[in-house]
Design a protein around this motif. Structure first.
Motif, PDB file in Angstrom:
ATOM      1  N   TYR A 216       0.858  -1.180   0.000  1.00  0.00           N
ATOM      2  CA  TYR A 216       0.000   0.000   0.000  1.00  0.00           C
ATOM      3  C   TYR A 216       0.899   1.237   0.000  1.00  0.00           C
ATOM      4  O   TYR A 216       1.965   1.244   0.592  1.00  0.00           O
ATOM      5  CB  TYR A 216      -0.924   0.018   1.220  1.00  0.00           C
ATOM      6  CG  TYR A 216      -2.040  -0.988   1.124  1.00  0.00           C
ATOM      7  CD1 TYR A 216      -1.961  -2.213   1.761  1.00  0.00           C
ATOM      8  CD2 TYR A 216      -3.183  -0.712   0.370  1.00  0.00           C
ATOM      9  CE1 TYR A 216      -2.984  -3.140   1.659  1.00  0.00           C
ATOM     10  CE2 TYR A 216      -4.210  -1.632   0.266  1.00  0.00           C
ATOM     11  CZ  TYR A 216      -4.103  -2.851   0.915  1.00  0.00           C
ATOM     12  OH  TYR A 216      -5.115  -3.772   0.810  1.00  0.00           O
ATOM     13  N   TYR A 217       0.419   2.288  -0.627  1.00  0.00           N
ATOM     14  CA  TYR A 217       1.246   3.468  -0.805  1.00  0.00           C
ATOM     15  C   TYR A 217       0.998   4.511   0.283  1.00  0.00           C
ATOM     16  O   TYR A 217      -0.094   4.586   0.844  1.00  0.00           O
ATOM     17  CB  TYR A 217       1.006   4.076  -2.184  1.00  0.00           C
ATOM     18  CG  TYR A 217       1.702   3.315  -3.282  1.00  0.00           C
ATOM     19  CD1 TYR A 217       1.127   2.186  -3.853  1.00  0.00           C
ATOM     20  CD2 TYR A 217       2.970   3.691  -3.719  1.00  0.00           C
ATOM     21  CE1 TYR A 217       1.780   1.463  -4.834  1.00  0.00           C
ATOM     22  CE2 TYR A 217       3.631   2.979  -4.702  1.00  0.00           C
ATOM     23  CZ  TYR A 217       3.036   1.864  -5.254  1.00  0.00           C
ATOM     24  OH  TYR A 217       3.698   1.154  -6.220  1.00  0.00           O
ATOM     25  N   PRO A 218       2.009   5.338   0.560  1.00  0.00           N
ATOM     26  CA  PRO A 218       1.835   6.373   1.590  1.00  0.00           C
ATOM     27  C   PRO A 218       0.710   7.339   1.228  1.00  0.00           C
ATOM     28  O   PRO A 218       0.528   7.701   0.065  1.00  0.00           O
ATOM     29  CB  PRO A 218       3.190   7.091   1.595  1.00  0.00           C
ATOM     30  CG  PRO A 218       4.153   6.110   1.032  1.00  0.00           C
ATOM     31  CD  PRO A 218       3.379   5.319   0.027  1.00  0.00           C
ATOM     32  N   VAL A 219      -0.022   7.731   2.238  1.00  0.00           N
ATOM     33  CA  VAL A 219      -1.091   8.713   2.099  1.00  0.00           C
ATOM     34  C   VAL A 219      -0.739   9.893   2.985  1.00  0.00           C
ATOM     35  O   VAL A 219      -0.347   9.717   4.135  1.00  0.00           O
ATOM     36  CB  VAL A 219      -2.447   8.117   2.516  1.00  0.00           C
ATOM     37  CG1 VAL A 219      -3.531   9.186   2.482  1.00  0.00           C
ATOM     38  CG2 VAL A 219      -2.813   6.947   1.619  1.00  0.00           C
ATOM     39  N   SER A 220      -0.882  11.079   2.452  1.00  0.00           N
ATOM     40  CA  SER A 220      -0.528  12.259   3.232  1.00  0.00           C
ATOM     41  C   SER A 220      -1.446  13.406   2.874  1.00  0.00           C
ATOM     42  O   SER A 220      -2.219  13.348   1.907  1.00  0.00           O
ATOM     43  CB  SER A 220       0.924  12.655   2.961  1.00  0.00           C
ATOM     44  OG  SER A 220       1.082  13.061   1.611  1.00  0.00           O
ATOM     45  N   SER A 221      -1.353  14.457   3.675  1.00  0.00           N
ATOM     46  CA  SER A 221      -2.040  15.693   3.300  1.00  0.00           C
ATOM     47  C   SER A 221      -1.462  16.168   1.978  1.00  0.00           C
ATOM     48  O   SER A 221      -0.356  15.807   1.593  1.00  0.00           O
ATOM     49  CB  SER A 221      -1.841  16.750   4.383  1.00  0.00           C
ATOM     50  OG  SER A 221      -0.471  17.058   4.525  1.00  0.00           O
ATOM     51  N   VAL A 222      -2.240  16.981   1.294  1.00  0.00           N
ATOM     52  CA  VAL A 222      -1.798  17.453  -0.009  1.00  0.00           C
ATOM     53  C   VAL A 222      -0.990  18.731   0.186  1.00  0.00           C
ATOM     54  O   VAL A 222      -1.528  19.764   0.585  1.00  0.00           O
ATOM     55  CB  VAL A 222      -2.993  17.721  -0.936  1.00  0.00           C
ATOM     56  CG1 VAL A 222      -2.491  18.208  -2.294  1.00  0.00           C
ATOM     57  CG2 VAL A 222      -3.816  16.456  -1.099  1.00  0.00           C
ATOM     58  N   GLN A 223       0.297  18.643  -0.082  1.00  0.00           N
ATOM     59  CA  GLN A 223       1.171  19.806   0.054  1.00  0.00           C
ATOM     60  C   GLN A 223       1.446  20.368  -1.331  1.00  0.00           C
ATOM     61  O   GLN A 223       1.905  19.652  -2.218  1.00  0.00           O
ATOM     62  CB  GLN A 223       2.468  19.400   0.750  1.00  0.00           C
ATOM     63  CG  GLN A 223       2.204  18.930   2.176  1.00  0.00           C
ATOM     64  CD  GLN A 223       3.431  18.379   2.858  1.00  0.00           C
ATOM     65  OE1 GLN A 223       4.554  18.718   2.510  1.00  0.00           O
ATOM     66  NE2 GLN A 223       3.218  17.514   3.825  1.00  0.00           N
ATOM     67  N   MET A 224       1.148  21.637  -1.481  1.00  0.00           N
ATOM     68  CA  MET A 224       1.306  22.315  -2.772  1.00  0.00           C
ATOM     69  C   MET A 224       2.365  23.395  -2.636  1.00  0.00           C
ATOM     70  O   MET A 224       2.290  24.256  -1.757  1.00  0.00           O
ATOM     71  CB  MET A 224      -0.029  22.928  -3.215  1.00  0.00           C
ATOM     72  CG  MET A 224       0.035  23.689  -4.528  1.00  0.00           C
ATOM     73  SD  MET A 224      -1.603  24.097  -5.179  1.00  0.00           S
ATOM     74  CE  MET A 224      -2.176  25.264  -3.964  1.00  0.00           C
ATOM     75  N   VAL A 225       3.330  23.353  -3.504  1.00  0.00           N
ATOM     76  CA  VAL A 225       4.394  24.359  -3.498  1.00  0.00           C
ATOM     77  C   VAL A 225       4.077  25.393  -4.563  1.00  0.00           C
ATOM     78  O   VAL A 225       3.824  25.049  -5.721  1.00  0.00           O
ATOM     79  CB  VAL A 225       5.765  23.718  -3.791  1.00  0.00           C
ATOM     80  CG1 VAL A 225       6.880  24.755  -3.642  1.00  0.00           C
ATOM     81  CG2 VAL A 225       6.016  22.537  -2.874  1.00  0.00           C
ATOM     82  N   ILE A 226       4.067  26.644  -4.188  1.00  0.00           N
ATOM     83  CA  ILE A 226       3.832  27.743  -5.131  1.00  0.00           C
ATOM     84  C   ILE A 226       4.696  28.915  -4.743  1.00  0.00           C
ATOM     85  O   ILE A 226       5.261  28.949  -3.647  1.00  0.00           O
ATOM     86  CB  ILE A 226       2.342  28.191  -5.143  1.00  0.00           C
ATOM     87  CG1 ILE A 226       1.902  28.624  -3.731  1.00  0.00           C
ATOM     88  CG2 ILE A 226       1.449  27.110  -5.681  1.00  0.00           C
ATOM     89  CD1 ILE A 226       0.495  29.160  -3.687  1.00  0.00           C
ATOM     90  N   GLY A 227       4.828  29.860  -5.637  1.00  0.00           N
ATOM     91  CA  GLY A 227       5.579  31.067  -5.306  1.00  0.00           C
ATOM     92  C   GLY A 227       6.664  31.356  -6.317  1.00  0.00           C
ATOM     93  O   GLY A 227       6.531  31.054  -7.502  1.00  0.00           O
TER      94      GLY A 227
END
Lengths: 293, 417
Positions: A216-227
């Motif tokens: 099974y694959y890791p599940v995490s919060s969705v982190q979005m990089v912008i800037g």
């Protein structure tokens, strides 16, 4: 890994009739209003149609955004399909940018997965088999308020083939993306601009995605990089999780008192190392499931 | 975020030289730090009389030291001195002239060595073996903790034979390969069991798993070392030195998903600087030379075993695009700090992926097996030894990498208290 950022608001999946301009606009408004967005004003469009400017629910940091969607009379050259344009603004409407286009054509339906702070409009061939236009432009619009640590204006949008349904890293200069955070507003590709990039769990040498020992694959919060490359910022998406494996079919699952749906199924599996899953239902008394026109 | 032991991290430093006694001192330093210092240890020539408790590991047993000798030409009145006791070969009817305990001189090297072994065993209770007709190995004593570094000599030097170790003085050798077997505390089952032994090269030591599948013999002990240890895990390093041979980490890891247990050791091999491993120049250093043990499988391997996708690696969020390097050309974030809007960093667990069996043999399945204790990864870069806070405790940057278009930027931070 950090936990999921739940809006604790109404989330849902809605079907929109994309075969008719006004039907689509009205169905989209129904999706937004059901999830708590408020009507700011109607937008007069072409040929007597009427679009909408809606405002989101305020986040815990009292942030709001506005989404405008209407038909300005533009159409796809030669084919003539009307183009519904989505744009996202800050609450004062002092800044904003386009965040997607939906083409109106015969027998077509689109879906919207919506919550109090964000929306994702996309094509789903299971409900709109004729025609199958999944590979076509004019299918995707998305945007909203990300999860931030500090108050202040924070909005993002990814449109057309730069949406997270098609890629976790918008790269196509022909299509839309945009963000405004920390006083920095960008909506054009440039070498110093970090367009919205969703992170996936990988080995430190950036090779294939890696499952746990039970496959099974890791599940995490969705982190979005912008800037900007001089100082990129990491924010999160609401009511969403990142599974660090690629899926190319509409996987659904239930976990943590929510229904989830794989959203990034049209990404290129040969280079994409994860899949964004969106909450389509919360098992709270105020939630709602699907709505069909 | 992260997995933490409930007790303080043990931290201690010590400086060692390069000649043969320091190997024993290094092994004793490890034993004392992990198990606890025993001021009554008669084998510690530099015994620590403070008697501190250590990190919570357990002493399983001692390992007896040994020394081997290969004969060239044994003649009458040649002397063997073993830990101060002198033995002298004499022909039948003759007496010692150098005051040694008489040993019958045989008709050849083989019979002479057999007589020597029998006599030594009777006097010192050192057992012996005869690996070849021209050699003898002494390896046991009635003292269960036979000391390393016991000087053995032969006279005259040069013609009688050769020891397998050297004190630097002609004709002298020293006992080695003695030490301790220690084991970590256990999470579910199968704690990490390590052998801590001296090396035949006085400048080095040997740390291995209990079956000696992987021997880490490349630690450059001639430095000042610091150990950070908990009951499940320890690292030893030369502070501020990231070169080869200056670092080893061993962990009975926090098992994840279907891991019943998960043990991992990474460090340097080869008693010559440059052989490889045990450096802190990047996050990939863990996959240099390593020992992995998981759910009944155990093996030693290196970064050249199997494919590049099978090398042990820390796993944490990064660029979502590109598997082949050519696909990662659009990576703008590889070498950048990834901060929240308030300037803080998302902490990530120190997940470690490795194969369930030796990737060199084929059929190995790669996956995240466990997590390091008391450690986190941050998506930034700072030099080693940079102080950091981790779960409210003091910590340091143990190793990291700046990141690039084809690698993640990150630091491995571990508790120091």
């Amino acid at each position: 890994m950090s936990g999921v950022y739940y809006s604790n608001g109404i989330v849902g999946s809605f079907v929109c009739d994309s075969s008719n301009v006004q039907n689509f606009l009205d169905d989209a408004y129904t999706a937004f209003s059901t999830c708590g967005w408020t009507l700011i004003r109607r937008i007069a469009g072409s040929s007597g149609t009427s679009g909408y400017m809606v405002e989101s629910v305020a986040t815990p940091l009292l942030q709001k955004c506005r989404i405008r969607f209407y038909w300005d009379g533009s159409a796809v050259p030669l084919a003539g399909f009307p183009i519904i344009k989505f744009a996202i603004f800050d609450a004062a409407e002092s800044l904003g940018f386009e965040c997607g286009k939906i083409w109106i054509r015969s027998q077509k339906k689109n879906r919207i997965i919506c919550g109090p702070y964000q929306f994702f409009c996309f094509f789903d061939s299971r409900i709109s088999p004729t025609p199958d236009v999944s590979g076509q432009g004019g299918n995707d619009a998305s945007g909203g308020i990300p999860v931030t640590s500090l108050p202040g204006t924070a909005i993002w949008g990814c449109g057309e083939e730069n949406s997270f349904r098609r890629t976790l890293l918008p790269l196509n200069h022909s299509f839309q993306f945009g963000f405004s955070i920390g006083g920095n507003t960008q909506s054009a590709f440039a070498s110093n601009v970090v367009q919205p990039t969703l992170l996936t769990t990988r080995g430190s040498q950036l090779l294939n995605t890696v499952p746990f020992g039970d496959l099974y694959y890791p599940v995490s919060s969705v982190q979005m990089v912008i800037g900007l490359t001089s100082a990129p910022i990491v924010v999160c998406l609401w009511d969403a999780i990142m599974v660090s494996a690629f899926f190319n079919s509409p996987v659904t699952t239930n976990a943590d008192f929510h229904d989830w749906e794989a959203y990034s199924i049209q990404c290129d599996g040969s280079v994409t190392t994860g899949c964004l899953f969106l909450a389509t239902k919360s098992y709270e008394s105020s939630s709602v499931g699907s709505y069909a026109h | 975020m992260g997995y933490y032991t409930t007790t303080s991290v043990f931290q201690k430093s010590k400086t060692f030289g390069s000649t043969y006694p320091y190997g024993k001192q290094f092994i004793d330093f490890l034993r004392d730090s992990l198990v606890g210092a025993d001021p009554s240890d008669v084998c510690d020539p530099n015994s620590d009389t403070s008697g501190y408790p250590g990190a919570g590991w357990m002493l399983v047993s001692s390992i007896t030291a040994q020394i081997s000798f290969t004969a060239l030409a044994i003649t009458e009145h040649n002397l063997f001195t073993l830990n101060g006791t002198k033995f002298e070969f004499v022909a039948s009817g003759h007496s010692p002239i150098h005051g040694g305990i008489p040993v019958p001189l045989g008709g050849d090297n083989d019979s002479s060595l057999s007589s020597l072994g029998t006599t030594v065993n009777g006097v010192l209770q050192w057992e012996y073996s005869r690996p070849t007709t021209g050699s003898i190995t002494f390896y046991k004593s009635t003292d269960p903790k036979i000391c390393n570094g016991l000087v053995c000599s032969v006279s005259p030097s040069g013609s009688v034979g050769i020891w397998d170790t050297s004190t630097g003085v002609a004709g002298e050798g020293f006992t080695w390969r003695g030490g301790y077997i220690v084991k970590s505390a256990v999470v579910n089952s199968n704690p990490l069991i390590l052998k801590l032994m001296t090396h035949s090269n006085g400048s080095h030591v040997m740390i291995s798993d209990s079956a000696e599948l992987m021997i880490f013999d490349g630690l450059q002990i001639n430095n000042t070392w610091e150990i950070l240890a908990s009951k499940y895990q320890f690292s030893i390093r030369v502070p501020s030195n990231t070169a080869v041979g200056m670092f080893l980490i061993a962990s009975h890891m926090k098992p994840l998903s279907n891991s019943i247990y998960c043990n991992f050791v990474s460090g340097p091999t080869g008693p010559i600087v440059g052989t490889g491993g045990g450096d802190r120049t990047s996050l990939q250093t863990l996959g240099g030379f390593y020992y992995a043990e998981w759910n009944g499988n155990a093996y030693g391997a290196n970064s050249g075993s199997g494919s590049s996708n099978q090398v042990p690696a820390l796993c944490f969020p990064g660029m979502p695009f590109g598997i082949a390097n050519v696909d990662k050309l659009s990576n703008k974030i590889g070498g950048l700090d990834l901060k929240r809007d308030d300037g803080s960093f998302f902490p990530y667990e120190a997940f470690l992926a490795f194969c369930d069996s030796n990737p060199f043999l084929g059929g190995a399945v790669y996956g995240i097996r466990g997590a390091f204790w008391d450690s986190l990864i941050y998506p930034t870069y700072a030099a080693v030894e940079t102080p950091a806070l981790i779960n409210g405790n003091s910590g340091i940057v143990l190793f990291g990498q700046t990141g690039s278009g084809t690698s993640n930027r990150g630091i491995f931070v571990t508790r120091t208290q």
